[in-house]
Write an enzyme that holds these catalytic residues in place. Structure first.
Site, short mmCIF file in Angstrom:
data_model
loop_
_atom_site.label_atom_id
_atom_site.label_comp_id
_atom_site.label_asym_id
_atom_site.label_seq_id
_atom_site.Cartn_x
_atom_site.Cartn_y
_atom_site.Cartn_z
CB CYS A 90 -0.92 0.00 1.22
SG CYS A 90 -1.98 1.45 1.24
N GLY A 108 -5.99 -5.92 -10.07
CA GLY A 108 -6.56 -4.92 -9.16
C GLY A 108 -7.61 -4.07 -9.85
CG ASN A 159 -0.65 -6.52 -8.84
OD1 ASN A 159 -0.38 -5.66 -8.00
ND2 ASN A 159 -1.77 -6.50 -9.51
CE LYS A 166 -1.06 -6.58 -4.68
NZ LYS A 166 -1.53 -5.38 -3.96
C1 LIG Z 1 -8.62 1.65 -4.72
C2 LIG Z 1 -7.55 0.59 -4.54
C3 LIG Z 1 -7.53 -0.17 -3.37
C4 LIG Z 1 -6.56 -1.16 -3.18
N1 LIG Z 1 -6.59 -1.91 -2.03
C5 LIG Z 1 -5.70 -2.93 -1.88
C6 LIG Z 1 -5.74 -3.77 -0.75
O1 LIG Z 1 -6.57 -3.62 0.14
N2 LIG Z 1 -4.82 -4.77 -0.65
C7 LIG Z 1 -3.88 -4.98 -1.63
O2 LIG Z 1 -3.07 -5.91 -1.52
N3 LIG Z 1 -3.81 -4.17 -2.70
C8 LIG Z 1 -4.69 -3.17 -2.85
N4 LIG Z 1 -4.62 -2.36 -3.97
C9 LIG Z 1 -3.55 -2.55 -4.95
C10 LIG Z 1 -3.95 -3.52 -6.04
O3 LIG Z 1 -4.20 -4.79 -5.50
C11 LIG Z 1 -2.86 -3.67 -7.10
O4 LIG Z 1 -1.67 -4.08 -6.49
C12 LIG Z 1 -2.57 -2.40 -7.87
O5 LIG Z 1 -3.77 -1.70 -8.16
C13 LIG Z 1 -1.82 -2.71 -9.18
O6 LIG Z 1 -2.51 -3.67 -9.93
P1 LIG Z 1 -3.48 -3.27 -11.16
O7 LIG Z 1 -2.63 -2.54 -12.16
O8 LIG Z 1 -4.03 -4.57 -11.64
O9 LIG Z 1 -4.53 -2.37 -10.58
C14 LIG Z 1 -5.57 -1.36 -4.17
C15 LIG Z 1 -5.58 -0.58 -5.34
C16 LIG Z 1 -6.56 0.40 -5.54
C17 LIG Z 1 -6.53 1.21 -6.81
#
Ligand SMILES: Cc1cc2nc3c(=O)[nH]c(=O)nc-3n(C[C@H](O)[C@H](O)[C@H](O)COP(=O)(O)O)c2cc1C
Length: 253
Positions: A22, A148, A124, A61
Site C-alpha cells: 500500500c 486490481g 501484478n 504482496k
Molecule cells: C482503490 C484501490 C484499493 C486497493 N486496495 C488494496 C488492498 O486492500 N490490498 C492490496 O493488496 N492491494 C490493494 N490495492 C492494490 C492492487 O491490488 C494492485 O496491487 C494495484 O492496483 C496494481 O494492480 P493493477 O494494475 O491490476 O490495478 C488497491 C488498489 C486500488 C486502486
C-alpha cells in the site's frame, strides 16, 4: 500483526495475505504497507510473527522497492521465502510510482529466474484484458497473476481470462441484466457493511465502471447518482431493464 492473524483465523479464510504494497501516505509514514520496504528486517520480523501465529498459509504482496534508486525486491523475495510464506505477489512498481507509469515486469521475470526462489511468484500491475494476461504470463513466466483496478466494476474479468487461457476464445460481454444484477448485489453488500444511505452513496463511484461501453447509459447514471435506498434502486433497475429490452429489440429489428 500476530494478533490480527489469530482474529482472522476465526472466520476460516483460505489464507492470510499481508499487504506490504500500500503506497498511501498516511499508511507508509507509519512504517506500514510499502513503508516496510525501507526496513527489510522489520518486514521479516512482522512476517515471521504472522507465520508463527497461525496455521493458515501466509502469503505476501509487495512492490519492487521504495523508489527507483532502492529497488530491493531480490533480497525481499529471498528473505520472505525463509520466513515460511507460501507465495509472493509482486506489484511491479515502486512505492514512489504509486499507480503511475507502466509496471515493469522484467523484475518479476528476474525473481522467477533466481534459482533460490521456490515459492510461487504472482505478477501484478496493469493487467486489464485476457490478451495482456496471456502475453504477460508467457513472457514473464510467473506462476499466477493478480488483478486490481481492472476488476473494479468489472468482476467478469477473472472468468474472461480463465476462459481465454483454456479455449483461446472470448466469452461474450456481460449483458445489461448481468451488470444490473452485479450492481444490485454490490449495493446490498455495501448497505449491509456501511448502512443503506452511506452504502448507496459509496456505490456512486462504481456505476461508470459497471456500465462502461453501454450505449445511452449516461441518462441512467444521473438517476443512479440520486438514489439513497435499495428500494429506489430496485425501481430504477426495473426502469433501466425496460429501456434496454426495448432498445435492444429496436436494434435487432
Ligand atoms: C482503490 C484501490 C484499493 C486497493 N486496495 C488494496 C488492498 O486492500 N490490498 C492490496 O493488496 N492491494 C490493494 N490495492 C492494490 C492492487 O491490488 C494492485 O496491487 C494495484 O492496483 C496494481 O494492480 P493493477 O494494475 O491490476 O490495478 C488497491 C488498489 C486500488 C486502486
Amino acid at each position: 500483526m500476530a494478533m490480527s492473524a489469530r482474529i482472522v483465523e476465526t472466520v476460516n479464510p483460505d489464507l492470510v495475505d499481508i499487504n506490504f504494497g500500500c503506497p498511501v501516505k498516511k499508511v507508509v509514514c507509519k512504517g506500514a504497507g510499502a513503508g516496510v520496504l525501507k526496513d527489510i528486517d522489520l518486514m521479516v520480523r512482522l512476517t515471521k510473527a504472522v507465520v508463527s501465529s497461525t496455521s493458515l498459509p501466509v502469503t505476501v504482496k509487495t512492490r519492487l522497492g521504495w523508489d527507483s534508486t532502492s529497488i530491493n525486491i531480490d533480497e525481499v523475495a529471498e528473505r520472505l521465502q525463509e520466513t515460511g510464506i507460501k507465495a509472493l505477489t509482486i506489484h511491479a512498481r515502486t512505492r514512489a510510482q504509486m499507480y503511475k507509469g507502466e509496471a515493469d515486469w522484467e523484475h518479476i521475470s528476474r525473481i522467477k529466474q533466481n534459482p533460490n526462489i521456490e515459492i510461487p511468484i504472482f505478477g501484478n500491475g496493469d493487467i486489464d484484458s485476457p490478451e495482456k494476461a496471456l502475453e504477460y504470463k508467457q513472457k514473464y513466466a510467473c506462476d499466477g497473476i493478480m488483478i486490481g483496478r481492472a476488476a473494479i466494476g468489472y468482476p467478469w474479468i477473472f472468468n474472461e481470462i480463465k476462459h481465454f487461457f483454456t479455449t483461446g476464445e472470448h466469452l461474450p460481454a456481460p449483458t445489461i441484466e448481468d451488470r444490473l444484477l452485479a450492481v444490485r448485489q454490490h449495493a446490498e453488500w455495501s448497505a449491509e457493511w456501511k448502512g443503506e444511505k452511506l452504502g448507496l452513496i459509496e456505490m456512486r463511484q462504481h456505476y461508470s465502471n459497471y456500465f462502461r461501453g453501454v450505449p445511452h447509459f449516461k441518462d441512467f447514471r444521473k438517476k443512479f447518482l440520486e438514489i439513497f435506498t435499495l428500494e429506489e434502486m430496485d425501481a430504477l433497475i426495473h426502469e433501466t431493464k425496460e429501456f434496454y429490452s426495448e432498445y435492444l429489440a429496436s436494434q435487432q429489428a
